[in-house]
Every structure is written in C-alpha cells, then in structure tokens.
Design a protein around this motif. Structure first.
Motif, short mmCIF file in Angstrom:
data_model
loop_
_atom_site.label_atom_id
_atom_site.label_comp_id
_atom_site.label_asym_id
_atom_site.label_seq_id
_atom_site.Cartn_x
_atom_site.Cartn_y
_atom_site.Cartn_z
N ALA A 196 -23.85 -32.56 -35.49
CA ALA A 196 -23.97 -31.65 -34.35
C ALA A 196 -22.59 -31.24 -33.84
O ALA A 196 -22.36 -30.07 -33.51
N CYS A 197 -21.65 -32.18 -33.80
CA CYS A 197 -20.28 -31.87 -33.38
C CYS A 197 -19.62 -30.90 -34.36
O CYS A 197 -18.91 -29.96 -33.95
N ALA A 198 -19.86 -31.12 -35.64
CA ALA A 198 -19.29 -30.23 -36.66
C ALA A 198 -19.81 -28.81 -36.51
O ALA A 198 -19.06 -27.83 -36.66
N LEU A 199 -21.08 -28.65 -36.20
CA LEU A 199 -21.66 -27.32 -36.03
C LEU A 199 -21.01 -26.58 -34.86
O LEU A 199 -20.79 -25.36 -34.91
N GLU A 200 -20.70 -27.32 -33.79
CA GLU A 200 -20.03 -26.70 -32.65
C GLU A 200 -18.61 -26.27 -33.03
O GLU A 200 -18.13 -25.22 -32.61
N CYS A 201 -17.93 -27.10 -33.83
CA CYS A 201 -16.59 -26.74 -34.31
C CYS A 201 -16.64 -25.49 -35.19
O CYS A 201 -15.80 -24.58 -35.09
N LEU A 234 -16.01 -39.41 -27.20
CA LEU A 234 -17.07 -40.30 -27.68
C LEU A 234 -18.38 -39.54 -27.71
O LEU A 234 -18.69 -38.78 -26.79
N ALA A 235 -19.15 -39.75 -28.77
CA ALA A 235 -20.43 -39.04 -28.91
C ALA A 235 -21.48 -39.98 -29.48
O ALA A 235 -21.21 -40.72 -30.43
N GLY A 236 -22.66 -39.95 -28.90
CA GLY A 236 -23.76 -40.74 -29.45
C GLY A 236 -23.80 -42.17 -28.96
O GLY A 236 -23.32 -42.50 -27.87
N VAL A 237 -24.35 -43.03 -29.79
CA VAL A 237 -24.66 -44.42 -29.42
C VAL A 237 -23.43 -45.21 -28.99
O VAL A 237 -23.52 -46.10 -28.16
N ILE A 238 -22.27 -44.88 -29.55
CA ILE A 238 -21.06 -45.64 -29.23
C ILE A 238 -20.75 -45.64 -27.74
O ILE A 238 -20.09 -46.55 -27.23
N CYS A 239 -21.26 -44.66 -27.02
CA CYS A 239 -21.00 -44.56 -25.58
C CYS A 239 -21.58 -45.75 -24.81
O CYS A 239 -21.13 -46.06 -23.71
N GLY A 240 -22.58 -46.41 -25.37
CA GLY A 240 -23.22 -47.51 -24.66
C GLY A 240 -22.61 -48.86 -24.90
O GLY A 240 -23.04 -49.85 -24.30
N GLY A 241 -21.62 -48.96 -25.78
CA GLY A 241 -21.07 -50.27 -26.10
C GLY A 241 -22.13 -51.16 -26.71
O GLY A 241 -22.83 -50.75 -27.65
N MET A 242 -22.29 -52.35 -26.17
CA MET A 242 -23.29 -53.27 -26.69
C MET A 242 -24.71 -52.89 -26.25
O MET A 242 -25.68 -53.43 -26.77
N GLU A 243 -24.83 -51.99 -25.31
CA GLU A 243 -26.16 -51.53 -24.88
C GLU A 243 -26.61 -50.43 -25.83
O GLU A 243 -26.70 -49.25 -25.48
N THR A 244 -26.93 -50.82 -27.05
CA THR A 244 -27.23 -49.86 -28.10
C THR A 244 -28.57 -49.15 -27.91
O THR A 244 -28.86 -48.20 -28.63
N HIS A 245 -29.37 -49.63 -26.96
CA HIS A 245 -30.67 -48.99 -26.71
C HIS A 245 -30.56 -47.86 -25.69
O HIS A 245 -31.56 -47.18 -25.42
N LYS A 246 -29.38 -47.61 -25.15
CA LYS A 246 -29.23 -46.61 -24.09
C LYS A 246 -29.21 -45.19 -24.64
O LYS A 246 -29.64 -44.25 -23.99
N TRP A 247 -28.64 -45.02 -25.84
CA TRP A 247 -28.44 -43.69 -26.39
C TRP A 247 -29.18 -43.52 -27.71
O TRP A 247 -29.16 -44.42 -28.56
N PHE A 248 -29.81 -42.39 -27.86
CA PHE A 248 -30.53 -42.04 -29.08
C PHE A 248 -30.13 -40.62 -29.49
O PHE A 248 -29.40 -39.94 -28.77
N ILE A 249 -30.66 -40.16 -30.61
CA ILE A 249 -30.37 -38.79 -31.03
C ILE A 249 -30.82 -37.82 -29.95
O ILE A 249 -30.10 -36.88 -29.58
N GLU A 250 -32.02 -38.05 -29.39
CA GLU A 250 -32.60 -37.07 -28.49
C GLU A 250 -31.84 -36.93 -27.17
O GLU A 250 -31.84 -35.84 -26.58
N ASN A 251 -31.19 -37.99 -26.69
CA ASN A 251 -30.48 -37.84 -25.41
C ASN A 251 -28.96 -37.74 -25.57
O ASN A 251 -28.25 -37.59 -24.58
N ARG A 303 -27.58 -35.73 -28.32
CA ARG A 303 -27.24 -34.53 -29.10
C ARG A 303 -26.51 -33.50 -28.24
O ARG A 303 -25.80 -32.64 -28.76
N ILE A 304 -26.65 -33.60 -26.91
CA ILE A 304 -25.96 -32.68 -26.01
C ILE A 304 -24.45 -32.96 -25.95
O ILE A 304 -23.68 -32.13 -25.49
N HIS A 305 -24.05 -34.15 -26.41
CA HIS A 305 -22.63 -34.51 -26.35
C HIS A 305 -21.78 -33.51 -27.14
O HIS A 305 -20.64 -33.23 -26.76
N ALA A 306 -22.31 -33.01 -28.24
CA ALA A 306 -21.55 -32.10 -29.10
C ALA A 306 -21.07 -30.88 -28.33
O ALA A 306 -19.90 -30.50 -28.39
N LYS A 307 -21.97 -30.27 -27.59
CA LYS A 307 -21.61 -29.06 -26.83
C LYS A 307 -20.67 -29.39 -25.68
O LYS A 307 -19.74 -28.63 -25.38
N GLN A 308 -20.91 -30.53 -25.02
CA GLN A 308 -20.02 -30.95 -23.93
C GLN A 308 -18.58 -31.11 -24.43
O GLN A 308 -17.63 -30.66 -23.80
#
Length: 321
Positions: A15-20, A286-303, A305-310
C-alpha cells in the motif's frame, strides 16, 4: 539515492509503494522473503476474521468466494495488486544494518547498499516467535509455526496457547485424526478467538475430544514426553509434537539501529506521531502492526492500511519544502 525505501513487502508495504508510485517517487520495497511473506506462512486453510473489502488496499476490489476470504485468496489478491501495478520490490533480500548520517539513511542488505531520506518500516511481527524458554524447546519435534494438520495425524500433539491460531490448529489436528492436548497459561479460551470458532473448541474440550489444561505451563520437553505445571501439580504426558503458538514480536533490532524510542514497559510501543506516522527520528515512518510493539493484536490490515496515505502525504510536504 531513493526518495523512499520501504522495508517489508506485506499488504501495508505494498500500500505504501502504491502511494509512492502515484507521486512518481523513486522508491523500492525490500522484502527478506516472498511477496507477503507473513501471509504465505499462515496455515494453508486459514480464514481471515476480516471480510474481503476490509482487506482491500488503494480501493482495488478484492473478490472472494465467501465474505471472509482464505489464505490462498488473499495471496492471489495481493500478488495481483503488486504485479498489475508493477510495484518495485526486491524479494529475498535481507536488511542487515540501518544508519542515519545527517539527513540521509544508509540501508545495507545482503545484496546491496542504498541511500535515502525517508524510510518506512512495515515489517510486521510474524518472523520472531515468543519462546517458551524451557529445556527441549530446540528439539525437532517443536515448532512455533503451524502449516497443516496432516503430519500430526495419529500422533500425540500438544498445542500451546488459546488464541485464534492455537484454536484453529487444535481443531484441525483433531479432525485429521490427531490426539490433541492444549496447554493454556490463562484460565479459558481467549475472548478474541473468532466468534464462529470459539463455541466449537469449547464443545470439543467439554466432550473430551480435545484435552485442555488451563492455568498451566510447560516445564520440560523430551523426545517422547512432555512435563508441565498445572494447578494439580507437575504432570508428564506422552508426546510426539509440540505446536507452540505463543505469539510473535516485531524486529526491535531495526528500530534500535535507527534510534526509534520504545516505551519503558513490557509493551515496547515505538514512539510515533499518529497523524503522520513519523517516529521520533525524522524521516523514519512506521506502518502496520509494528506500531503496536508487543501489542500485536492492536493493528491489522483493515485498520492500518490508512497509514500509507498518511505517510505519503507527510513526505510530500517535506519534499515540497
């Protein structure tokens, strides 16, 4: 010199690549494995919790046979998105070191050296398992990844954990003729287990088809048996395989190399601006799941994917300054 280097070729990296690409930037994705490597390593029969439209990136339609797509359909979708859009991606290339000098970054891989002003870390979390740290964990019979049930048919298998992946593995192995015991640190099957699966595993446990020990932890693994601590004391059972699905963690080493700050608690959340996704290090996003650190259940593709445009919007502003 690249305008942007994206580390990680999963759905969010694509998704980030598509924005680039929309902005005609000189970019590249560096991915240490196959395209969408984490999804490729998911169990073969896995069904997503999300519906197909929530897994779409860049408004490209994702058509699946059922409302909730499976692993193979997701692989086909992201493969088609990457190939039809001619995404610039280097597969099976591993980032070894990252370094910032002034306003530029040096990215050294096992194949080449790159230079850029902007790095996007979209590395996910599926590559480094949380270990049990018990004697025998290094035996060949122990795995932290589950692919399919067939090898465990007619064998005594222990599945560790009570998350979605653990429950899916336990049910599938049982239905393929395996003898399954679940060892769970908590006192119940996880509340985040898929709503259509949770009653199934609870019923199988209650009827005795699958044995489950709660409030229990493995203490030692041997070639043909396994010992664990339970509320009733130490128990030893016959065992052929251990499927330890105890979760995974991000590659904190890359964050540390770049100087990205992590929270001081055990959650190790990286510091970033939620509006721009830029970390405390200028030029590192930072984009995607890595944003949550050890809380890997916080981020998914669906929530996420907006990181790319941001990210692209913020980089665009810096390039125009």
């Amino acid at each position: 010199m690249k305008d942007v280097i994206i580390i990680g070729g999963g759905p969010i990296g694509i998704a980030c690549a598509l924005e680039c690409k929309k902005r005609n930037w000189n970019y590249v994705i560096i991915e240490k494995g196959a395209l969408t490597n984490s999804l490729f390593n998911y169990p073969k029969n896995m069904t997503f919790f999300s519906t197909s439209e929530k897994l779409e990136i860049d408004d490209i339609p994702f058509i699946s046979n059922n409302p909730k797509p499976n692993r193979d359909e997701a692989l086909e979708y992201y493969r088609r998105v990457a190939t039809s859009n001619q995404v610039n991606i280097n597969l099976f290339e591993t980032v070894e070191t990252l370094k910032k000098t002034g306003t530029h970054f040096t990215v050294n891989t096992n194949k080449a050296n790159y230079y850029t002003k902007h790095i996007i870390l979209a590395t996910g979390f599926y590559d480094i398992p949380n270990l049990l740290d018990v004697p025998g964990e290094d035996l060949p019979k122990v795995t932290h990844y589950y692919k399919e049930a067939h090898p465990y048919a007619m064998q005594h298998s222990v599945v560790v954990g009570a998350s979605n992946s653990s429950v899916d593995a336990a049910l599938e192995i049982y239905r393929k003729g395996g003898y399954v015991t679940m060892i769970v640190r908590g006192n119940a099957i996880g509340q985040r287990v898929k709503y259509w699966v949770r009653p199934d595993i609870i019923n199988r446990i209650e009827e005795g088809s699958i044995k489950a020990y709660f409030n229990s932890e493995i203490t030692e693994i041997k070639a043909h048996e396994l010992t664990f601590k339970s509320p009733e004391g130490l128990k030893t059972i016959q065992n052929d395989y251990v499927v330890a699905l105890t979760g995974y963690k991000p590659n904190f080493e890359l964050l540390n190399q770049l100087g990205v700050s992590l929270s001081n608690d055990d959650k190790k959340r990286p510091e970033y601006n939620p509006e721009t996704m830029e970390s405390n290090i200028q030029g590192v996003y930072l984009a995607g799941v890595i944003c949550g650190g050890m809380e890997t259940h916080k981020w998914f593709i669906e929530n996420s994917r907006i990181h790319a445009k941001q990210i692209a919007t913020h980089i665009e502003k810096t390039l125009n300054q």
